[in-house]
Design a protein around this motif. Structure first.
Motif, PDB file in Angstrom:
ATOM      1  N   ILE A  67       0.838  -1.200   0.000  1.00  0.00           N
ATOM      2  CA  ILE A  67       0.000   0.000   0.000  1.00  0.00           C
ATOM      3  C   ILE A  67       0.873   1.251   0.000  1.00  0.00           C
ATOM      4  O   ILE A  67       0.691   2.162  -0.819  1.00  0.00           O
ATOM      5  N   ILE A 120       1.484   4.200  -3.179  1.00  0.00           N
ATOM      6  CA  ILE A 120       1.369   5.655  -3.026  1.00  0.00           C
ATOM      7  C   ILE A 120       2.661   6.349  -3.421  1.00  0.00           C
ATOM      8  O   ILE A 120       2.657   7.357  -4.142  1.00  0.00           O
ATOM      9  N   THR A 125      -0.873   3.022  -6.994  1.00  0.00           N
ATOM     10  CA  THR A 125      -1.608   3.403  -5.788  1.00  0.00           C
ATOM     11  C   THR A 125      -2.954   2.709  -5.729  1.00  0.00           C
ATOM     12  O   THR A 125      -3.341   2.123  -4.704  1.00  0.00           O
ATOM     13  N   ARG A 126      -3.717   2.734  -6.826  1.00  0.00           N
ATOM     14  CA  ARG A 126      -5.042   2.130  -6.828  1.00  0.00           C
ATOM     15  C   ARG A 126      -4.959   0.613  -6.671  1.00  0.00           C
ATOM     16  O   ARG A 126      -5.821   0.002  -6.027  1.00  0.00           O
ATOM     17  N   SER A 127      -3.944  -0.007  -7.256  1.00  0.00           N
ATOM     18  CA  SER A 127      -3.809  -1.456  -7.092  1.00  0.00           C
ATOM     19  C   SER A 127      -3.452  -1.793  -5.647  1.00  0.00           C
ATOM     20  O   SER A 127      -3.967  -2.766  -5.076  1.00  0.00           O
ATOM     21  N   LEU A 130      -4.328  -0.121  -3.084  1.00  0.00           N
ATOM     22  CA  LEU A 130      -5.506   0.129  -2.250  1.00  0.00           C
ATOM     23  C   LEU A 130      -6.409  -1.102  -2.149  1.00  0.00           C
ATOM     24  O   LEU A 130      -7.257  -1.180  -1.256  1.00  0.00           O
ATOM     25  N   VAL A 182      -6.148  -2.497   1.251  1.00  0.00           N
ATOM     26  CA  VAL A 182      -6.571  -1.720   2.419  1.00  0.00           C
ATOM     27  C   VAL A 182      -7.537  -2.489   3.325  1.00  0.00           C
ATOM     28  O   VAL A 182      -7.370  -2.485   4.555  1.00  0.00           O
TER      29      VAL A 182
END
Length: 509
Positions: free
Chosen positions: A160, A164, A305-307, A309, A312
């Motif tokens: 994560i 970012i 970043t989206r991958s 996430l 999370v």
């Protein structure tokens, strides 16, 4: 008449919790670096003109350099002081992180990661040994639970944080970020970590040579086998590596001085089983991140970043459950806690593999990721507490060194094995070698998306299969001899015999 002298004031026992929090910062940082590279793989491939296998070596080199010396750095901590070794390792790790970020070839990056791994190997056994020595047995369960939870959260947070940083600043910053954190960690360690008594040790250099050479040949042979078409040379390396590791075990049994791995540690059933479990977890967590994040970026076209996430929900569940599971660790049978954790993790990976198709809604991944986080929370902390609860204080350095080495050995093998399986599955689907998508993502052409998805989904079954071994081992745990919760039979005498003093005033909060 002589007046009686006034009673000496009671010596206040120093609160060990601030020292634990300082140690967990450095421990967290080095474990984040075990998995942070996985999300940066496409960007590094494109920027350094490397292939998947070379970039997987960026992780494997770190894990290998971390795993082998950790057997002896625990003893070095006993000899020169765990605080000194911890701070020396943190310094090496921080400087090597700066070097990693400044490299411009994949070969130099691998070399820098080796040095970084050496620094990490100096840090890890000191954290576990210091906890064992500064906490009484009656409170050690909660302390080790926090330590174990740190390990679990760090390996999940790595991708994560990496996503970012890769998206916002570039892949180099997954290493640069360690520099200010490392400096702050050194400051905290200097102020909060106590200087403990040292003990003289002899060092098993033959054991170091046998284990190091054996691990390198085995991992290199497994990871490079597909590239060299499983030639006779590759098989010779694998067989030689296994033979050297067998010789290592034989030498440990015959060494009458101070073997690198005191085999007597494994007379404790829970310690032996906990080592199996942590090795399995090291394998699985390292192995699952690579195919999952490649699928997210290459098939779904998500940015780093989206991958990242996607992880999370898993990380949130692990963090939220850390405290209640830590409290449960001192009360419930470890067989029930860790058994549930392994079962939940296996189901989550099977579920995740089923959902990894080109058309799947990202929302559909939330369920398996939540379950994966729940499973992790019920494994990391309870397993660490169970591993050390029965060990005598004088074996803290050796015990923690072996425990951390087995986790890293698992991670090394997981990294090597998943690289082989991904290569093999891509070839089986008739796909060309993956050459990266850059740091901004970019979907794979539709003609290849189904095959690539199938290859990555099938690869996810490997860590699920290996976790079955952990489930079996967890089912064989015995109730620990020292129960850490208040009022447990023998808890007070256990604390007294450990020489650790009264309970610390502070609680875990």
């Amino acid at each position: 008449m002589t007046q009686p002298s006034p009673a000496a004031p009671a010596v206040e026992e120093k609160d060990p919790w601030p020292a634990l929090f300082a140690l967990c910062l450095g421990f967290f940082m080095i474990l984040v670096d075990s998995t942070i590279v996985s999300v940066a793989t496409p960007a590094i491939i494109s920027d350094l003109h490397a292939d998947v296998n070379a970039v997987v070596w960026v992780t494997s080199a770190y894990l290998l350099a971390y795993a082998v010396p950790v057997l002896i750095t625990g003893r070095l901590g006993d000899r020169f002081g765990p605080k000194k070794l911890y701070m020396s390792g943190l310094t090496v790790f921080t400087l090597a992180s700066l070097w990693c970020g400044l490299t411009n070839t994949v070969e130099l990056l691998i070399v820098a990661r080796v040095v970084q791994g050496l620094g990490a190997s100096m840090i890890t056994p000191q954290t576990m040994a210091i906890i064992t020595r500064i906490f009484p047995a009656a409170r050690r369960g909660k302390a080790m639970a926090l330590w174990g939870a740190t390990a679990g959260v760090a390996t999940l947070v790595g991708p994560i944080l990496g996503g970012i940083l890769v998206d916002g600043l570039g892949w180099e910053w997954i290493f640069f970020i360690n520099v200010p954190v490392g400096i702050f960690g050194l400051f905290l360690a200097a102020r909060l970590v106590p200087t403990l008594e040292t003990h003289s040790h002899s060092f098993d250099w033959l054991g170091v040579a046998l284990s190091g050479a054996g691990m390198f040949l085995l991992v290199f042979g497994i990871q490079e086998g597909h590239q060299y078409h499983w030639s006779t040379t590759i098989w010779a390396m694998i067989v030689t590596g296994l033979a050297l590791l067998v010789l290592f075990v034989v030498w440990q049994a015959r060494n009458r001085q101070e073997p690198l791995v005191p085999l007597g540690l494994f007379r404790d059933r829970n310690y032996s089983l906990a080592n199996v479990n942590i090795s399995v977890m090291g394998f699985a967590i390292t192995a699952l991140a690579i195919p999952l994040l490649l699928w997210a970026q290459v098939v779904r076209g998500l940015s780093p970043t989206r991958s990242a996430l996607l992880l999370v929900p898993m990380a949130i569940m692990t963090i939220v459950l850390a405290r209640p599971v830590g409290n449960l660790t001192d009360r419930a049978h470890p067989r029930l806690i860790t058994g549930f954790g392994f079962a939940a993790t296996i189901v989550s990976l099977l579920w995740l593999s089923h959902e990894m198709t080109p058309e799947v809604s990202i929302v559909a991944l939330i369920g398996p990721m939540v379950l994966l986080g729940i499973g992790n929370a019920f494994i990391w902390a309870p397993n660490s507490a169970t591993a050390t609860r029965n060990l005598p204080i004088q074996q803290a350095g050796a015990g923690s060194g072996v425990y951390n080495a087995t986790r890293q050995v698992g991670a090394v093998l997981g990294s090597a094995a998943i690289a082989v399986l991904i290569d093999a599955r891509l070839a089986a689907e008739g796909l060309p070698a993956f050459e990266g998508t850059g740091s901004t993502g970019g979907k794979l052409p539709a003609a290849y998306a189904d095959g690539f998805s199938q290859a990555m989904a099938t690869s996810m079954l490997l860590p699920a299969a290996v976790l079955v071994l952990g489930l079996v081992a967890a089912s064989l745990f015995e109730r620990p001899r020292h129960e850490g919760y208040a009022g447990a039979p023998g808890a007070a005498s256990a604390a007294a015999s450990a020489g650790a003093g009264p309970e610390p005033a502070a609680s875990t909060g």
